[in-house]
Design a protein around this motif. Structure first.
Motif, PDB file in Angstrom:
ATOM      1  N   TYR A 231      95.396 -54.686  99.849  1.00  0.00           N
ATOM      2  CA  TYR A 231      93.858 -54.320  99.273  1.00  0.00           C
ATOM      3  C   TYR A 231      93.495 -55.391  98.315  1.00  0.00           C
ATOM      4  O   TYR A 231      92.364 -55.416  98.309  1.00  0.00           O
ATOM      5  CB  TYR A 231      94.471 -53.114  98.318  1.00  0.00           C
ATOM      6  N   ASN A 232      94.437 -55.931  97.620  1.00  0.00           N
ATOM      7  CA  ASN A 232      93.642 -57.045  96.548  1.00  0.00           C
ATOM      8  C   ASN A 232      94.498 -58.326  96.619  1.00  0.00           C
ATOM      9  O   ASN A 232      95.572 -58.417  97.208  1.00  0.00           O
ATOM     10  CB  ASN A 232      93.963 -56.407  95.138  1.00  0.00           C
ATOM     11  N   ARG A 234      96.653 -61.476  95.006  1.00  0.00           N
ATOM     12  CA  ARG A 234      97.874 -61.448  94.266  1.00  0.00           C
ATOM     13  C   ARG A 234      97.429 -61.826  92.680  1.00  0.00           C
ATOM     14  O   ARG A 234      96.675 -62.727  92.550  1.00  0.00           O
ATOM     15  CB  ARG A 234      98.926 -62.199  94.568  1.00  0.00           C
TER      16      ARG A 234
END
Length: 246
Positions: A231-232, A234
């Motif tokens: 999703y995003n 690190r």
């Protein structure tokens, strides 16, 4: 049966290869429909059990959930997280503070040499049983807590685990190491994983048969990562935030 790990002349993976594997491991929350071969799962579980652990008592067990109906019933248990809903496999990682006595006996019975060294036999027949046994209602643990306070006035002593709560913590620490081995092994096979600590422990026990004293540490979702499974980007805090050099 005891598994012997042979001495290999092959050089270990380089630091760069290990760094690449660890950096590539991400918590993937969406998986494709591709199945995970049983041979891959078995290899990953074998590598999980090579994790370091306290006194080699290996206080863990794993449940590999592949049945579609069981997986479906686990979706609400895992709070309907996408990783659980899309995974082809869920692996329940259990800490086992209740198996130390059996493990002590098995180590002696399955020792990978013709003769069990006397210090090893003595440790698993006398020292370890005293160290890990908390007695009925935890009464022996209470006595040991008093004992280590007195003996500890003069010398360094092993002060834990001397309660059932400490036994749970003892088992969870070793089991978490095995879980990390498992997830890195999954990554090395080209599959992805996501550790799930968000689940309803009570409802989990209604769906799966879990020994009463076992501690569910996490469920690990396993599968082939989908294109938007991460999703995003690190985020990790600077090393200086958490490391002190003495």
């Amino acid at each position: 049966m005891t598994r012997l790990i042979s001495e290999s002349p092959i050089l270990p993976a380089s630091p760069a290869e290990l760094r690449l594997l660890i950096e590539q491991r991400r918590s993937v929350r969406r998986f494709t429909d591709e199945a995970v071969p049983d041979a891959v799962l078995r290899d990953c579980l074998e590598l999980a059990t090579l994790a370091p652990n306290s006194c080699n008592l290996q206080p863990w067990s794993f449940q590999v959930i592949r049945d579609p109906e069981l997986l479906r019933r686990l979706h609400p248990v895992c709070l309907n997280q996408n990783a659980a809903r899309s995974a082809q496999v869920l692996v329940l990682v259990l800490a086992r503070p209740d198996t130390w006595r059996e493990a002590c006996q098995q180590i002696i019975e399955q020792w990978p040499e013709a003769e069990v060294p006397p210090p090893i036999r003595d440790f698993y027949r006398r020292t370890a049983p005293f160290q890990y046994n908390q007695g009925p209602f935890g009464l022996l643990g209470c006595f040991k807590r008093w004992l280590v306070r007195v003996v500890g006035l003069r010398r360094a002593v092993m002060r834990t685990p001397n309660s059932r709560a400490q036994m749970r913590l003892w088992a969870v620490k070793s089991t978490a190491l095995a879980a990390e081995n498992f997830m890195l092994a999954v990554q090395s096979h080209g599959y992805a994983s996501c550790p799930l600590e968000g689940f309803d422990d009570v409802r989990l026990r209604r769906v799966l048969t879990i020994p009463r004293q076992a501690v569910p540490v996490m469920l690990v979702a396993v599968g082939k990562a989908s294109e938007k499974g991460v999703y995003n980007p690190r985020l990790r805090f600077p090393l200086e935030r958490s490391v002190t050099w003495l």
